[in-house]
Design a protein around this motif. Structure first.
Motif, PDB file in Angstrom:
ATOM      1  N   GLY A 362       0.892  -1.448   0.318  1.00  0.00           N
ATOM      2  CA  GLY A 362       0.117   0.355  -0.460  1.00  0.00           C
ATOM      3  C   GLY A 362       1.153   1.479   0.445  1.00  0.00           C
ATOM      4  O   GLY A 362       0.413   2.531  -0.511  1.00  0.00           O
ATOM      5  N   GLY A 366      -0.253   4.082  -3.263  1.00  0.00           N
ATOM      6  CA  GLY A 366      -0.765   4.319  -2.441  1.00  0.00           C
ATOM      7  C   GLY A 366      -1.655   4.883  -4.036  1.00  0.00           C
ATOM      8  O   GLY A 366      -1.566   6.055  -4.162  1.00  0.00           O
ATOM      9  N   GLY A 371      -6.408   0.987  -5.838  1.00  0.00           N
ATOM     10  CA  GLY A 371      -6.307   0.679  -4.791  1.00  0.00           C
ATOM     11  C   GLY A 371      -7.546  -0.330  -5.304  1.00  0.00           C
ATOM     12  O   GLY A 371      -8.183  -1.602  -5.076  1.00  0.00           O
ATOM     13  N   SER A 400      -3.690  -0.073  -0.511  1.00  0.00           N
ATOM     14  CA  SER A 400      -3.645   1.171  -1.856  1.00  0.00           C
ATOM     15  C   SER A 400      -4.340   2.161  -1.459  1.00  0.00           C
ATOM     16  O   SER A 400      -3.892   3.052  -1.502  1.00  0.00           O
ATOM     17  CB  SER A 400      -3.296   0.236  -2.704  1.00  0.00           C
TER      18      SER A 400
END
Length: 645
Positions: A362, A366, A371, A400
């Motif tokens: 993550g 990011g 995500g 994420s």
């Protein structure tokens, strides 16, 4: 979590082994061991030499199920054992009759096709095949001649021949046809054509009419036989489909019976001369909870004797490893098994891998939008196909999204939501001696140092469990290494945060003593174990070797710590790449090309997601696992695992 294993020995009358497997063992998971090899102290053990009677009908049932166009049917479980085997035997008899009929038809088609291929080049000839082959005063020869020799025949020899050549099909290599010659001139003409390498082709006298008519008749026969083959195939499909529920039920039941009977491969039998009766012995590993349930079920059965061998692993080898983790962490067992199963006295790193892998993924990837895509697509694949990697991707997608909110990024756009923490590209931190440095780099290194210390704690726990004195206390990942590296981390943190660093005496104690322990770890281990062993290679070589090992240890501390910089590097690069994508789409000018935005996000999500996933796995294996995890165990494989499938 690693399930605690116990070793069982189960025995009883030989004739009762199938009942025990069916009634008791089928309800529990047990990894069988070879009884003759394991029970070395028991005399007069003999192997079972019986042939599995269920294997052949099971193979037939699986073969028939594979032939079904739709193998997903509701199984019929009402038949008993004799009825199942009788049904499969009768079905096999009918199936073989139809297959034999189909093969005869296919052979007939092949014969007709071969005749058609032979006759096809003579199709243009306007002659009655039956008549010309019955001439009394004239002979006819069918065949082919090389195109070059045929040109010589036409140019030099044709006028001198007392024969007529009728041309059929001509291709780039050969001329097909036939020649007619009187009986009196047949010998001379045959010799001339033989010298020209004329290849005779025999045709059957059964043909009626011209070659074209004969070809049409053969083609009709081939089509009729092909229709018959399709009809037989339909009959086979109808036959199998009518028995599909019974076949499915028989297959399932025969799998259980064959699996239970195969227990004999690992079991042993023992003859009792006094009782004149044979006994079976089954031994293997079973989980602690299964053992308790199994003992409770068999306590009133006077035909079953169960003995639980306490502390058997101390004398007869290591028990297998069975992992049992919550459903959320279950997919990450795949990464652990790829590296190696933990030994029975080792920590199960599944939960640790699940938390660190998803967290680091993550941080490196990011983005709220991307995500969510990983979370949704991976989750659907995991729910439908039960693919462990898809479950890992789905959970990594959640983290994420979390870091996407912290970084304020949605599909690369950083003006949609505010950053709850920082922007990876622009956030900077001022450090003493170094100056300005990207904040995510600083946090990544600090996070890496914390993980290194945690991995050292795991190593100490594993070494204490294994009674490994050297690795628990004196190694670079043991207590000495933890003190040395921990003090270095503390000193760096205090210095970088502007606080007072430890004095020279503390540095000498907390750094110098561990270094000496690293150097003399072997003699110290021998001293603790009261093993008065002399240094074999001599003192000079001992110190030379110790110096280079010490240098390698210091280098590994430094390289392992810096390796975590990649977390910050990928976080920054991800944001930078998405800035490029938005720039190419014209988003900076206020009128983005949404096709470019979508394609850019798809490409970044696929390529960078793959690269980040591999890099995080590398950190797990090389920077964390290498410090505390050996993975030298063997996986628990129960004999009745087919039931779960």
């Amino acid at each position: 979590m690693i399930v605690k294993m116990k070793f069982l020995s189960i025995s009883g009358p030989r004739s009762d082994i199938d009942r025990v497997c069916e009634v008791y063992l089928s309800r529990h998971e047990m990894q069988l061991e070879n009884a003759i090899a394991e029970l070395k102290t028991t005399e007069n053990l003999l192997p079972f030499v019986e042939v599995n009677p269920y294997r052949e009908p099971l193979n037939k049932a699986e073969e028939f199920m594979a032939l079904l166009p739709d193998p997903v049917v509701e199984p019929d479980l009402t038949m008993d054992q004799d009825a199942m085997i009788s049904m499969i035997r009768d079905l096999n008899h009918q199936y073989l009759e139809l297959v034999e009929r189909k093969e005869r038809l296919k052979k007939h088609v092949d014969e007709l096709t071969e005749k058609l291929n032979v006759l096809e080049p003579f199709r243009p000839l306007e002659v009655n095949l039956h008549d010309v082959m019955s001439y009394r005063y004239m002979r006819v020869r069918f065949g082919r001649i090389n195109a070059d020799y045929y040109r010589r025949l036409e140019k030099y020899l044709y006028e001198d021949l007392n024969a007529i050549f009728l041309e059929g099909v001509r291709n780039e290599n050969y001329v097909y046809g036939c020649y007619f010659v009187a009986n009196a001139d047949a010998g001379k003409t045959d010799a001339i054509f033989h010298s020209l390498h004329f290849e005779k082709i025999s045709l059957s006298r059964e043909y009626i009419g011209t070659p074209a008519q004969a070809c049409e008749s053969l083609q009709q026969d081939i089509d009729h036989a092909a229709d018959q083959i399709r009809g037989v195939e339909g009959m086979i499909e109808e036959l199998l489909q009518s028995r599909a529920p019974q076949l499915k039920g028989a297959q399932r039941r025969l799998e259980e019976l064959a699996g239970n009977f195969d227990v004999r491969k690992m079991a042993a039998r023992m003859e009792d001369e006094e009782d004149k009766e044979d006994y079976y012995i089954i031994c293997g590993w079973m989980g602690e909870e299964d053992v308790e349930a199994f003992l409770k079920e068999t306590e009133k059965d006077d035909k079953v004797l169960v003995v639980v061998e306490e502390d058997r692993e101390k004398y007869f080898g290591e028990p297998p490893t069975k992992l049992e983790n919550p459903r959320f962490f279950k997919p990450f067992e795949m990464f652990v098994k790829m590296y190696g199963m933990p030994a029975h006295n080792e920590m199960d790193p599944t939960v640790f891998v699940a938390i660190t892998y998803t967290f680091i993924f993550g941080a490196m990837f990011g983005d709220v939008g991307q995500g969510f895509c990983l979370f949704a697509i991976g989750g659907l694949l995991y729910l439908i196909k039960k693919i462990n990697l898809a479950g890992i991707i789905s959970i990594a997608g959640l983290f994420s999204m979390l870091f996407g909110f912290l970084f304020g990024s949605v599909f690369g756009f950083e003006d949609v939501i505010p950053a709850l923490w920082l922007r990876p590209v622009s956030a900077m931190t001022s450090l003493p001696f170094i100056g300005q440095l990207n904040t995510v780099f600083v946090v990544a290194i600090a996070f890496g140092m914390a993980l290194n210390l945690l991995a050292m704690l795991f190593q100490i726990i594993n070494a204490l469990r294994a009674h490994d004195t050297e690795n628990a206390w004196f190694s670079n990942n043991g207590v000495a290494g933890f003190v040395f590296y921990g003090f270095l981390v503390l000193t760096v943190v205090l210095y970088m945060s502007g606080h007072k660093t430890p004095g020279n005496i503390m540095i000498a104690v907390f750094l110098g003593i561990p270094v000496l322990i690293f150097l003399f770890k072997e003699p110290l281990t021998n001293l603790v174990k009261h093993n008065h062993k002399k240094i074999e290679e001599g003192k000079v070589m001992f110190f030379v070797q110790g110096f280079f090992e010490l240098f390698e240890t210091m280098l590994s501390y430094f390289s392992n710590t810096l390796s975590y910089v990649r977390i910050g590097a990928f976080a920054v690069s991800h944001a930078a790449i998405m800035e490029v994508v938005l720039m190419l789409s014209g988003a900076s000018e206020g009128d983005p090309n949404w096709l470019v935005v979508v394609l850019g996000n798809v490409i970044v999500c696929l390529l960078e997601g793959l690269i980040v996933g591999i890099q995080v796995l590398r950190l797990e294996y090389y920077e964390m696992f290498s410090r505390f995890y050996k993975g030298s165990g063997r996986e628990f494989r129960p004999f009745n695992s087919h039931k779960k499938k």
